[in-house]
Design an enzyme around this catalytic site. Structure first.
Site, short mmCIF file in Angstrom:
data_model
loop_
_atom_site.label_atom_id
_atom_site.label_comp_id
_atom_site.label_asym_id
_atom_site.label_seq_id
_atom_site.Cartn_x
_atom_site.Cartn_y
_atom_site.Cartn_z
N GLN A 1 0.82 -1.29 -0.18
CA GLN A 1 0.02 0.01 0.05
C GLN A 1 0.78 1.22 0.12
O GLN A 1 0.19 2.43 0.03
CB GLN A 1 -1.15 0.08 1.27
CG GLN A 1 -2.24 -0.85 0.94
CD GLN A 1 -2.90 -0.94 2.12
OE1 GLN A 1 -3.19 -2.15 3.04
NE2 GLN A 1 -3.53 -0.04 2.58
N ARG B 1 -9.54 -0.36 7.00
CA ARG B 1 -10.39 0.49 6.32
C ARG B 1 -10.95 1.79 7.39
O ARG B 1 -12.14 2.23 7.42
CB ARG B 1 -11.88 -0.15 5.75
CG ARG B 1 -12.43 0.58 4.69
CD ARG B 1 -13.60 -0.07 4.17
NE ARG B 1 -14.02 0.57 2.91
CZ ARG B 1 -14.35 -0.20 1.82
NH1 ARG B 1 -14.51 -1.44 1.85
NH2 ARG B 1 -14.86 0.71 0.78
N CYS B 2 -10.01 2.46 7.94
CA CYS B 2 -10.03 3.48 8.70
C CYS B 2 -8.84 4.36 8.88
O CYS B 2 -7.65 3.69 8.40
CB CYS B 2 -10.69 3.21 9.77
SG CYS B 2 -9.59 2.46 11.23
N GLU C 1 -13.16 5.34 3.92
CA GLU C 1 -13.19 4.56 5.15
C GLU C 1 -14.63 5.01 6.05
O GLU C 1 -14.82 4.17 7.07
CB GLU C 1 -12.00 4.80 5.76
CG GLU C 1 -10.88 4.17 4.93
CD GLU C 1 -9.35 4.82 5.45
OE1 GLU C 1 -9.26 5.97 5.94
OE2 GLU C 1 -8.70 3.85 5.23
#
Lengths: 291, 806
Positions: free
Chosen positions: B237, B384-385, B760
């Protein structure tokens, strides 16, 4: 998630498959749809040296009626079972249960024979077959024999099938017209095994239950056919007391284990609920046209 | 903005710029199975690596015998810590300032830990060889409970640092203690609590879960011994950060390392960190001189690569009798597993958890987080945050509901009473953040009207009466959550990872015929950057989005950036894209002025061209300007039309939203059904509404999973109980309800185009909406708080404990 080494065989008929089984003994395993066996091989919990794939054996496919019995070839897929008009008319309980197995992709490949022969306590069909009092035809070096589903399951992944036998056909007595049936299954999500499931087949005449068969799924090391639970309903109007007695008899017969689906107490609770709901559903269906 | 003529609208539409529902350009290859993932790579002579992993959660490694494995035909080598020690690669630094074993160095600290690395001609032989490596273990006492890990007599997990009193984030008070991170004013907060009219208190556990991307982690390392260059393709990522870290760890000069992220099948934070597999593949390629691939399987992924959450959050919230919140107190016990491998900005060992005052004007607050070692897998990534924002949002949204119970108030009424007002922005929170913009009341009221909140409450009350009369066994739960995120890390002055400032970048080259390529320091894992960044540029420079290639992920070609996670791509790289576009436009203006023979100030930008003020028939389009840039000698200007921008954001962005969940709950089976889910998101300026909706759908589905069953569970011996997708809950289409999406638009005042990021938000806001709905259903029976995940048996247990089973 990579299986060990194995030789792959794809015989064209039952005799050839039987010969391979005899030749390789306990180093061989039969492959039907593979939805239990292949994941176990990938986890190396099963490590057969010889894999005998039955998919080319046309004689193991198909569904036919033989008098009062429905005969299902072991390699018939769940999808074929669901789409079969004879099954839908004669033994709708089978169709109802098959529709609750995994998801369509699995049912395209997964077979009825593999489902009942593997002895996985999570599989749905073994309990359903016990409820229907079906038998399994086993073909071995000494010819064929029939074993009742109610006598077939000995322990988890251990059955009455001998190492050199192939489960070739499933014979299901066609229930009397007007029988009520239901397969009720609670699961966490599509594709999951049952937290608890109940198969019920019963007949009602003049408001009284004249016969009842009850079997439970994934609540012990084997499917649980409980004669006492069925007997508790026979002769009654399926009133609360009778249902309560059937549930109590069933609870005495099961032996669930704690897992991620929940503790034993919860599973017993759900088993009771599924059975109650299945009896109610079956009773509602009883007497309505042909079963 | 002035009114546009139909001709102008047509021109604007053709650009497919900001605000248009442009179809994702990525989907043509993904929907045809033509993506190029790391496991699709085949290189000449490539070998395969696989790990021998520990079956124990805590054990001493007495001996490793790899002779039988090495004797297997096709096995090239078996690496152990002893082989890596001379290279000083048997341990590696983590992003959190700790260090982590690459291969077991004397002991193992969690089940599945990497013990030896087998290299073979194919992955089948590698798997066979793994079985042949004999490891002798001596089991040690296991600690999976972070509270027990801090007991005086707890077994010491990290013997390597047992005597170190000082860690990367300050003093350590126990061998299994990692750090204490404190924010806010403890004395003032305790004084508020002591004098408060009402105080609600609860221990809220956000269970351990896992991002579980569809594609697991993996890489291919290729060391070219002739030119000394190392190429590393992988599921990264943050490819540039990986290159720098790889250079620092290996000693290979950074210009001799090329890191490439090909297509990535979902990341969700799982692909931010550095894993032993990457190091081992690199070493194996250096040793063998041929490419080496390592790709983990699903069980490896769930058991060993970065988990998320696992926060025990003790909360106290103070208020006046009429519902004005006066203070918030929070103490977190954070279970980090065997190594501290959190992926947070360096100065934030608990991420941005200090956003936990949420959307409320809470004047006084205090927060402390204690990080603890246990015999579980390392990680603690932002699933996802943005860094620990989901935990913070869940904490405050549960605490507000719990306070509402104590006050006998409706939870929405309590929220409306305490929201930060529109006129308070920019708002300085008690725990140190400056919220950029917001209009919470408008968003909440729009949501309430959309779902007919009052009507829902009436229906719920009627159902409750029917339940009490014995007519139904189903209750209705209404879960409301209002979240504020903090995303877009971040200002370099306070955000870095391993010393690398968290700016991001965009480089644009305009081709002579008026098309373009833009390269960014980020990397899409499904977010649709190739679609949306082209839209930003289309609006900035007047070139159609379809004529702009967006490229990411190759460190040899892309400008340096910190990558994609924490919803930072749009806030940071999106801003860099707009800024680089503006540099292009500035030069284009000079070129156009020269071509039109007027002064720079006499022309103005109009969608896709510069026009002479007052003479609209005299103009030069961007296509004409681009050609001129390459074929005309323009006095005072260099040829070409290129720009690069490195954007250091002045602040984070603060997206927010209002979610409402209506849930049916069968109190007998514990089964639930989401009858309705309404999600209003305010992510500032909306670049592509269709992609936003897709992001919200995906994030809500993950939130549903987490709230309703998805967990990484351990037994008391440290065995992972949820290592396959049979037990680790991933919803299918059947379990996933229909999502209703809605929005308000409150632009970020400091972002060049006002965008805030959205990917997110649904996970951050969704989890509390589901959990609040479950808790809300049982509120009339005296329930204050039930822990997640709300799977069947836990809901049944709640009903049982409340006496609902007769």
């Amino acid at each position: 998630m990579i299986p060990g080494n194995f030789a792959y065989h794809r015989p064209a008929d039952v005799a050839a498959a039987a010969r391979l089984l005899q030749e390789h003994g306990d180093e061989a395993q039969l492959l039907a749809g593979g939805h239990s066996l292949i994941p176990m091989m990938k986890l190396r919990m099963a490590q057969p040296s010889h894999l005998i794939d039955l998919q080319d054996i046309a004689g193991l496919k198909g569904i036919s009626r033989d008098g009062a019995r429905l005969v299902i070839g072991a390699m018939t897929t769940q999808h074929e079972l669901i789409g079969d008009a004879l099954v839908a008319a004669a033994v709708p309980l089978l169709r109802e249960a098959a529709l609750q197995i995994a998801d369509p992709q699995v049912r395209y490949v997964g077979t009825i024979g593999g489902n009942v022969a593997n002895g996985d306590p999570g599989n749905d069909m073994p309990g359903v077959m016990q409820c229907l009092d079906a038998s399994f035809e086993l073909t071995g070096p000494g010819g064929t024999r029939e074993v009742a589903a109610r006598a077939f399951y000995e322990a988890a992944f251990t059955t009455a099938r001998a190492e050199d036998e192939i489960l070739t056909r499933i014979i299901v007595p066609i229930p009397k017209p007007g029988s009520g049936y239901a397969y009720l299954k609670q699961k966490r999500k599509i594709g999951d095994y049952a937290t608890a499931a109940a198969a019920v087949l019963l007949a009602v005449e003049s408001g009284r239950c004249t016969s009842a068969a009850i079997a439970m799924t994934n609540l012990a090391a084997t499917p649980v056919f409980t004669e006492a639970a069925g007997a508790a309903l026979v002769g009654t109007t399926l009133d609360e007391a009778a249902v309560g007695a059937a549930v109590a008899a069933m609870l005495a017969a099961i032996d669930p284990a704690t897992d991620n689906r929940g503790p034993v107490e919860f599973k017993k609770h759900v088993a009771g609920l599924m059975l109650r709901r299945a009896i109610a559903e079956a009773a509602g269906r009883a007497g309505r046209g042909t079963a | 903005m002035t009114e546009q003529s139909p001709v102008d609208l047509d021109r604007a539409e053709k650009l497919q710029g900001l605000g248009c529902r442009r179809k994702r350009v990525e989907d043509a290859r993904f929907t045809q199975g033509k993506g190029n993932y790391v496991d699709d790579m085949k290189l000449k002579g490539m070998l395969f690596g696989d790990f021998v992993r520990s079956p124990y959660a805590h054990a001493r490694v007495k001996s490793i015998d790899a002779e039988a494995a090495k004797a297997l035909p096709g096995v090239v080598a078996v690496l152990t810590a002893d082989d890596l020690r001379p290279l000083n690669l048997h341990w590696m630094p983590t992003l959190a300032g700790d260090k982590q074993m690459v291969l077991a160095d004397g002991k193992v600290l969690y089940q599945g830990q990497e013990v030896a690395f087998v290299i073979a001609e194919n992955r089948y032989i590698a798997a066979d060889a793994v079985d042949l490596v004999e490891v002798e273990y001596e089991a040690l006492p296991v600690v999976t409970d972070p509270f027990k890990a801090l007991a005086d007599d707890a077994p010491v997990l990290r013997e390597d640092i047992a005597d170190q009193k000082e860690g990367a984030h300050g003093p350590r008070r126990h061998p299994n203690h990692i750090f204490t991170w404190e924010q806010g004013d403890k004395a003032a907060t305790e004084a508020v609590l002591a004098g408060a009219e009402v105080v609600a208190e609860e221990m809220i556990y956000y269970h351990r879960t896992h991002p579980c991307p569809l594609e697991t982690c993996g890489c291919v390392a290729s060391m070219d011994k002739v030119n000394g260059k190392l190429t590393l393709w992988g599921t990264f990522q943050a490819p540039h950060a990986v290159r720098t870290v790889a250079s620092l760890i290996s000693g290979i000069a950074e210009h001799n390392i090329r890191v490439v992220s090909p297509d990535i099948g979902g990341g969700f934070g799982n692909k931010v960190g550095v894993y032993p597999g990457y190091i081992c593949a690199v070493v194996a390629s250096i040793v063998t001189g041929v490419p080496v691939k390592w790709v983990e399987d699903r069980m490896d992924n769930l058991m060993t690569t970065a988990f998320a959450r696992d926060y025990w959050m003790q909360g106290k919230i103070a208020a006046t009798k009429d519902g004005r919140i006066t203070g918030l107190w929070c103490h977190v016990t954070a279970d980090h597993g065997g190594f501290d491998a959190c992926a947070d900005p360096t100065k934030f060992p608990a991420g941005f958890f200090n956003i936990c005052t949420g959307s409320y004007d809470i004047p006084t607050a205090w927060l402390a987080v204690d990080g603890v070692y246990t015999n579980k897998a390392p990680g603690g990534v932002a699933y996802r945050c943005s860094f620990r924002v989901t935990e913070a949002s869940y904490f405050i949204e549960r605490m507000v509901d719990i306070l509402a119970i104590k006050l006998g108030m409706d939870p929405v009424e309590l929220r409306l009473k305490n929201f930060i007002r529109k006129d308070q922005f920019p708002y300085q929170s008690a725990l140190g953040w400056e919220y950029d913009s917001g209009d919470y009341h408008t968003a909440m009221e729009k949501a309430l009207a959309a779902v007919d909140y009052a009507g829902l409450r009436r229906e719920q009350a009627e159902r409750l009466d029917a339940f009490k009369r014995g007519e139904t066994r189903k209750l209705i739960g209404i879960g409301v959550s209002f979240f504020t995120e903090i995303v877009g890390a971040g200002p370099v002055k306070n955000c870095d990872i391993l010393g690398l400032g968290m700016f991001d970048s965009c480089e644009i080259r305009i081709h002579p015929t008026g098309s373009a390529i833009a390269r960014l320091g980020t990397i899409s894992q499904g977010q649709g950057h190739a679609t949306t960044f082209a839209q930003i540029l289309a609006s900035e420079i007047g070139i159609p989005a379809d004529a702009i290639t967006v490229e990411e992920g190759d460190t040899d070609t892309a400008p340096y950036g910190l990558g994609t996670y924490g919803s930072r791509s749009t806030p940071v790289a999106g801003a860099a894209t707009a800024m680089a576009g503006r540099k292009i436009r500035a030069k284009a203006q000079m070129i156009a002025a020269y071509l039109l023979e007027v002064h720079d100030d006499d022309i103005e930008w109009d969608i896709d061209r510069f026009v002479v003020k007052g003479a609209p028939e005299r103009f030069k389009t961007m296509t004409e300007i681009a050609f001129a840039a390459y074929n005309q000698a323009i006095p005072g200007l260099e040829p070409g039309l290129e720009a690069v921008s490195y954007y250091d954001p002045p602040n984070m962005t603060y997206p927010f939203g209002a979610y409402v969940c209506v849930m049916e709950i069968d109190v007998d089976t514990g089964e639930t059904e989401i009858r309705r889910f309404y999600a209003l998101d305010d992510c500032g300026t909306r670049i592509n509404p269709m992609i936003i909706e897709g992001q919200v759908h995906g994030g809500l589905t993950e939130a549903l999973a987490i709230a309703m069953g998805q967990e990484i569970a351990y037994d008391e011996n440290g065995n992972v109980m949820t290592a396959t997708l049979m037990d680790f809950f991933m919803p299918t289409a059947v379990e996933t309800p229909t999502w209703e999406t809605d929005h308000t638009v409150t632009p970020s005042p400091h972002h060049p185009i006002g965008a805030k990021g959205v990917g997110e938000s649904p996970n951050v806001g969704g989890v509390s909406a589901f959990s609040n709905a479950v808790n809300d259903a049982f509120r009339p029976f005296g329930l204050t708080h039930a822990q997640m995940p709300h799977d069947h048996w836990r809901i049944w247990r709640t009903a049982q404990q409340l006496g609902l089973h007769g």
